[in-house]
Write a protein that holds these residues in place. Sequence first.
Motif, PDB file in Angstrom:
ATOM      1  N   CYS A  27       0.830  -1.216   0.000  1.00  0.00           N
ATOM      2  CA  CYS A  27       0.000   0.000   0.000  1.00  0.00           C
ATOM      3  C   CYS A  27       0.864   1.266   0.000  1.00  0.00           C
ATOM      4  N   SER A  28       0.264   2.364  -0.456  1.00  0.00           N
ATOM      5  CA  SER A  28       1.017   3.611  -0.591  1.00  0.00           C
ATOM      6  C   SER A  28       1.404   4.197   0.770  1.00  0.00           C
ATOM      7  N   LEU A  29       0.617   3.922   1.804  1.00  0.00           N
ATOM      8  CA  LEU A  29       0.948   4.442   3.140  1.00  0.00           C
ATOM      9  C   LEU A  29       2.223   3.780   3.656  1.00  0.00           C
ATOM     10  N   CYS A  30       2.316   2.468   3.504  1.00  0.00           N
ATOM     11  CA  CYS A  30       3.523   1.760   3.932  1.00  0.00           C
ATOM     12  C   CYS A  30       4.716   2.187   3.084  1.00  0.00           C
ATOM     13  N   ARG A  31       4.476   2.342   1.785  1.00  0.00           N
ATOM     14  CA  ARG A  31       5.579   2.710   0.888  1.00  0.00           C
ATOM     15  C   ARG A  31       6.171   4.063   1.273  1.00  0.00           C
ATOM     16  N   ARG A  32       5.313   5.047   1.446  1.00  0.00           N
ATOM     17  CA  ARG A  32       5.821   6.380   1.794  1.00  0.00           C
ATOM     18  C   ARG A  32       6.440   6.418   3.183  1.00  0.00           C
ATOM     19  N   SER A  33       5.830   5.716   4.116  1.00  0.00           N
ATOM     20  CA  SER A  33       6.317   5.813   5.498  1.00  0.00           C
ATOM     21  C   SER A  33       7.631   5.077   5.713  1.00  0.00           C
ATOM     22  N   THR A  34       7.932   4.109   4.853  1.00  0.00           N
ATOM     23  CA  THR A  34       9.217   3.407   4.977  1.00  0.00           C
ATOM     24  C   THR A  34      10.226   3.884   3.935  1.00  0.00           C
ATOM     25  N   GLY A  35       9.730   4.463   2.847  1.00  0.00           N
ATOM     26  CA  GLY A  35      10.615   4.858   1.757  1.00  0.00           C
ATOM     27  C   GLY A  35      11.102   3.673   0.941  1.00  0.00           C
ATOM     28  N   ALA A  36      10.487   2.518   1.134  1.00  0.00           N
ATOM     29  CA  ALA A  36      10.883   1.297   0.420  1.00  0.00           C
ATOM     30  C   ALA A  36       9.782   0.887  -0.559  1.00  0.00           C
ATOM     31  N   PRO A  37      10.126   0.141  -1.605  1.00  0.00           N
ATOM     32  CA  PRO A  37       9.114  -0.250  -2.594  1.00  0.00           C
ATOM     33  C   PRO A  37       8.020  -1.145  -2.020  1.00  0.00           C
ATOM     34  N   VAL A  38       8.326  -1.879  -0.959  1.00  0.00           N
ATOM     35  CA  VAL A  38       7.326  -2.717  -0.299  1.00  0.00           C
ATOM     36  C   VAL A  38       7.695  -2.795   1.181  1.00  0.00           C
ATOM     37  N   SER A  39       6.687  -2.956   2.034  1.00  0.00           N
ATOM     38  CA  SER A  39       6.950  -3.155   3.461  1.00  0.00           C
ATOM     39  C   SER A  39       6.790  -4.636   3.774  1.00  0.00           C
ATOM     40  N   THR A  40       7.577  -5.113   4.713  1.00  0.00           N
ATOM     41  CA  THR A  40       7.420  -6.484   5.177  1.00  0.00           C
ATOM     42  C   THR A  40       7.164  -6.431   6.674  1.00  0.00           C
ATOM     43  N   TRP A  41       6.009  -6.956   7.067  1.00  0.00           N
ATOM     44  CA  TRP A  41       5.555  -6.858   8.443  1.00  0.00           C
ATOM     45  C   TRP A  41       5.526  -8.212   9.111  1.00  0.00           C
ATOM     46  N   VAL A  42       5.735  -8.225  10.405  1.00  0.00           N
ATOM     47  CA  VAL A  42       5.468  -9.414  11.208  1.00  0.00           C
ATOM     48  C   VAL A  42       4.621  -8.959  12.391  1.00  0.00           C
ATOM     49  N   SER A  43       3.549  -9.681  12.630  1.00  0.00           N
ATOM     50  CA  SER A  43       2.585  -9.276  13.658  1.00  0.00           C
ATOM     51  C   SER A  43       2.781 -10.052  14.952  1.00  0.00           C
ATOM     52  N   PHE A  44       2.741  -9.299  16.062  1.00  0.00           N
ATOM     53  CA  PHE A  44       2.826  -9.897  17.393  1.00  0.00           C
ATOM     54  C   PHE A  44       1.583  -9.480  18.186  1.00  0.00           C
ATOM     55  N   PRO A  45       1.146 -10.323  19.143  1.00  0.00           N
ATOM     56  CA  PRO A  45       0.016  -9.907  19.988  1.00  0.00           C
ATOM     57  C   PRO A  45       0.367  -8.642  20.766  1.00  0.00           C
ATOM     58  N   VAL A  46      -0.555  -7.706  20.828  1.00  0.00           N
ATOM     59  CA  VAL A  46      -0.320  -6.446  21.542  1.00  0.00           C
ATOM     60  C   VAL A  46       0.153  -6.695  22.978  1.00  0.00           C
ATOM     61  N   ALA A  47      -0.479  -7.653  23.643  1.00  0.00           N
ATOM     62  CA  ALA A  47      -0.177  -7.906  25.062  1.00  0.00           C
ATOM     63  C   ALA A  47       1.259  -8.391  25.275  1.00  0.00           C
ATOM     64  N   ALA A  48       1.871  -8.960  24.234  1.00  0.00           N
ATOM     65  CA  ALA A  48       3.222  -9.518  24.384  1.00  0.00           C
ATOM     66  C   ALA A  48       4.309  -8.545  23.943  1.00  0.00           C
ATOM     67  N   PHE A  49       3.896  -7.453  23.294  1.00  0.00           N
ATOM     68  CA  PHE A  49       4.858  -6.511  22.716  1.00  0.00           C
ATOM     69  C   PHE A  49       5.124  -5.354  23.674  1.00  0.00           C
ATOM     70  N   SER A  50       6.386  -5.003  23.863  1.00  0.00           N
ATOM     71  CA  SER A  50       6.690  -3.853  24.727  1.00  0.00           C
ATOM     72  C   SER A  50       8.007  -3.212  24.299  1.00  0.00           C
ATOM     73  N   TYR A  51       8.170  -1.957  24.676  1.00  0.00           N
ATOM     74  CA  TYR A  51       9.422  -1.260  24.424  1.00  0.00           C
ATOM     75  C   TYR A  51      10.353  -1.490  25.606  1.00  0.00           C
ATOM     76  N   SER A  52      11.576  -1.928  25.320  1.00  0.00           N
ATOM     77  CA  SER A  52      12.536  -2.231  26.381  1.00  0.00           C
ATOM     78  C   SER A  52      13.549  -1.098  26.560  1.00  0.00           C
TER      79      SER A  52
END
Length: 135
Positions: A27-52
Motif C-alpha cells: 500500500c502507498s501508506l507503507c511505501r511512503r512511510s518506509t521509503g521502500a518499494p514494499v513493506s514487510t511486516w510481522v505481527s505480534f500480539p499487543v499484550a506480548a509486545f513492549s518497548y525495552s
Amino acid sequence: MTEGGCLCGAVRYKSAAAAVESGYCHCSLCRRSTGAPVSTWVSFPVAAFSYSKGQPAIYASSSWGHREFCATCGTQICYRDSEGATTVDVNVGSLDDPAACSPQYHIHSIDRIAWFETADALPRYDGGKPQDTPG
Ligand SMILES: [Zn+2]
Ligand SMILES: [Zn+2]
C-alpha cells in the motif's frame, strides 16, 4: 523472545510471544512511510509486545492507524490500529533476526510498483487480507 530496534539504538522492543503472521504490504501508506518499494511486516500480539529501551514517536498515518518510529534516526518500528488493536505489525527490517520471520502473503497487491517483483508463489490480495482492516 523476539527483539529488535531502530538504526541508532535509542528505541528497542521485544515480544514475549511468537509471531502471529508475516506478510508484504504494497500500500502507498507503507511505501511512503518506509521509503521502500514494499513493506514487510510481522505481527505480534499487543499484550506480548513492549518497548525495552526508549519510547517511539507516533504519527497517525490514517484515520484508523498509526506508525511508531524513532524520533532520532527515523526508523519506523511498527504499525498498529489506533483503537482496539489486537496485534502490532512490526517492520521486519528492524528485527535483530529478520531471517526468522518469512512472509506468508502479499496484501494491497494492486498497488505494487510495476518494476518491483518478488519470486514467490505466496497468496496475493488486491486489498487487505479478507478479515483485516487496511494497513
Ligand atoms: Zn533510532
Ligand atoms: Zn500497508
